[in-house]
Scaffold this active site. Structure first.
Site, short mmCIF file in Angstrom:
data_model
loop_
_atom_site.label_atom_id
_atom_site.label_comp_id
_atom_site.label_asym_id
_atom_site.label_seq_id
_atom_site.Cartn_x
_atom_site.Cartn_y
_atom_site.Cartn_z
N GLY A 197 -5.12 6.94 0.46
CA GLY A 197 -4.79 6.10 0.45
C GLY A 197 -5.65 5.39 1.21
CE LYS A 198 -9.98 8.34 5.94
NZ LYS A 198 -9.46 7.04 7.29
CB VAL A 217 -0.47 7.67 -1.28
CG1 VAL A 217 -0.89 8.98 -1.93
CG2 VAL A 217 -1.41 6.41 -0.99
CE1 TYR A 253 -1.34 0.22 6.88
CE2 TYR A 253 -3.31 -0.55 5.77
CZ TYR A 253 -1.85 -0.11 5.41
OH TYR A 253 -1.10 -0.33 4.96
N GLY A 305 -6.70 11.83 1.22
CA GLY A 305 -7.34 10.21 0.65
C GLY A 305 -7.19 9.05 -0.12
CD GLU A 347 6.67 0.08 7.21
OE1 GLU A 347 7.75 1.70 7.81
OE2 GLU A 347 7.42 0.00 5.80
CB VAL A 366 -0.96 0.10 1.11
CG1 VAL A 366 -1.79 1.15 1.33
CG2 VAL A 366 -1.54 -0.94 0.69
NE ARG A 396 7.25 4.32 8.40
CZ ARG A 396 6.68 5.07 7.13
NH1 ARG A 396 5.49 6.38 6.81
NH2 ARG A 396 6.71 4.31 6.29
#
Lengths: 197, 291
Positions: free
Chosen positions: A138-139, A128, A169, A136, A162, A126, A164
């Site tokens: 990534g979402k 960006v 999530y 937004g 990860e 995942v 951070r």
């Protein structure tokens, strides 16, 4: 199969509240969902809003420049990978969602999932592009990939996060170490432990 | 349902109580056409990997009459500094000092199988792992020969698999989905038991006794799911062997990132095979898991 849905905490900067299927059932009853979830699955940002901002949602490798994608991986801190291996990986990827900036045709956000097509899926890679973070995207890719997987009947969706980005999530509905289950990774360097319990 | 989230593993302490002692066992292997034979060298305290001789039980006869013969067939270079601690959850045979003593103590009175204790791979093995090979071979009192065969070829009958999953108490999954899951898995590793009775005119009994599968993108990542061993065969190190061979197959196909999700009780089991929980703080997360 889901029972006792967990309501996620709403993200402070969005008005969305993600809702799992609404059936709340006692613990010892298993519920079979008769329709796919995706029709109920609300998205943080709709496709049309993204379009209006100049972004297109893509779900196949068509039009995806792998060298560019590699560049995004490197920009976020992943190791640079062999593009042929990336191609091979994408050919054997269950689902992928990426965001294309229409004007430049560049891939600016990406996510993919692998699995067995029926029971389990893992979301990987995942990313960006740093220049496009915070708006937004990534979402958008994660929500849509979940939508795709759930639509195929796969409800066991996992990933490795990860430290951070655990906070990224969680509002999307992910729980770390549920019931004490631990994610484990094989390490070649690790010698067999002959030590104490 | 809760069971489906993790890489479900079934291991229980059900092993026989006999324990075998070996010290500094060094084993090596050479390739034969159809199977791998363990060439086992044992010395009481110091194993010296000298000339290989084909495995025979005659050294044992010198001290103790063997009523059953066991051959360990392990196609790998195993340097075995054996762990001397049994884990809480399952017992493998503990191999400690006093080889001859243990033989005299009655180890061979029963139809026991000598335990494989596969160690984690110290360095990547050069030799390619064959798709199918004999892991253990034992001869019982009545002359019945049982072989445990490892295969990474995915030759698993879905009905056998369902029966095996029933045996360990897993909730039922639709056969068609089981079949699809196997088909969509990158590697399906299995253990079968093949039993041949003397005078049965070559009639063999073949049973599925273990399975583990991995999904993968064929390039970077693999995830191991559904590790299961028939309860009647647990406690012998077969689960470890199954996973260890699966890992080796993945590594030889150049899959660099091998992952799984482990129930709290089996984190140690996988830890002993070379897995690390939460490496660098990376956490496994699940989407709306059932609680």
């Amino acid at each position: 199969m889901l029972s006792r849905g967990i309501i996620s905490t709403p993200h402070p900067t969005s008005s969305l509240r993600l809702q799992p299927p609404t059936a709340t059932v006692p613990r010892n009853v298993t519920v079979s969902l008769s329709r796919p979830l995706h029709s109920d699955y609300p998205l943080s940002i709709s496709d049309s809003v993204l379009e209006s901002r100049g972004f297109a949602l893509r779900r196949s490798v068509e039009g995806l420049d792998l060298d560019e994608l590699n560049g995004v991986f490197v920009a976020v801190g992943f190791p640079r990978r062999d593009p042929d291996k990336i191609r091979l990986a994408l050919e054997h990827t269950e689902s992928m969602v990426w965001v294309e900036q229409r004007r430049t045709r560049r891939a600016v956000a990406f996510a993919r999932a692998t699995g067995d097509g029926v029971f389990n899926a893992i979301i990987w890679d995942v990313v960006v592009d740093p220049s496009f973070q915070g708006i937004g995207l990534g979402k958008a890719v994660v929500e849509r990939i979940i939508q795709d997987l759930v639509g195929k009947g796969i409800s066991n969706i996992a990933l490795y996060s990860e430290p951070r980005v655990l906070g990224f999530y969680r509002p999307l509905g992910f729980v770390a170490d549920p019931d004490g289950i631990r994610g484990m990774v094989y390490s070649r360097k690790q010698k067999k432990k002959t030590g104490p319990l | 349902m809760w069971w489906s989230r993790k890489t479900h593993t079934q291991i229980h302490a059900s092993s026989p109580s006999r324990q075998v002692s070996l010290n500094n066992l060094t084993v090596g292997w050479t390739r034969h056409k159809a199977s791998f034979t363990l060439k086992m060298l044992t010395l009481i305290h110091n194993a010296i990997p000298s000339s290989f001789s084909s495995f025979s039980v005659s050294p044992f006869h010198a001290n103790y009459h063997l009523s059953s013969q066991t051959q360990l067939l392990v196609p790998s270079n195993l340097n075995c500094p054996f762990s001397t601690t049994a884990t809480r959850k399952f017992r493998t045979f503990q191999l400690k000092a006093g080889f001859w003593e243990s033989i005299k103590s009655g180890f061979t009175k029963t139809n026991t199988t000598q335990v494989i204790d596969p160690q984690s791979i110290d360095e990547e093995d050069e030799e390619p792992l064959p798709q199918e090979f004999v892991l253990v071979k034992k001869t019982e009192l009545d002359g019945t020969v049982e072989q445990i065969i490892f295969s990474s070829g995915g030759d698993v009958d879905v009905y056998d698999l369902q029966a095996l999953c029933d045996k360990v108490g897993w909730p039922r999954r639709p056969l068609s989905k089981l079949a699809a899951a196997l088909k969509n898995s990158y590697i399906v590793a299995s253990l079968h038991s093949i039993r041949k009775s003397p005078g049965s005119e070559g009639n063999e009994q073949k049973r599925l006794i273990g399975m583990a599968r991995a999904t993968s993108d064929h390039a970077f990542n693999a995830t191991i799911w559904d590790v299961v061993v028939d309860p009647g065969y647990q406690g012998q190190g077969l689960g470890k062997a199954l996973v260890e061979k699966l890992i080796r197959t993945l590594l030889q196909r150049d899959i660099g990132n091998i992952t799984l999700f482990a129930d709290g009780q089996v984190v140690e089991f996988y830890g002993n095979l070379g897995f690390q929980a939460d490496p660098e703080g990376i956490k496994g997360m699940f989407w709306y898991p059932n609680n």
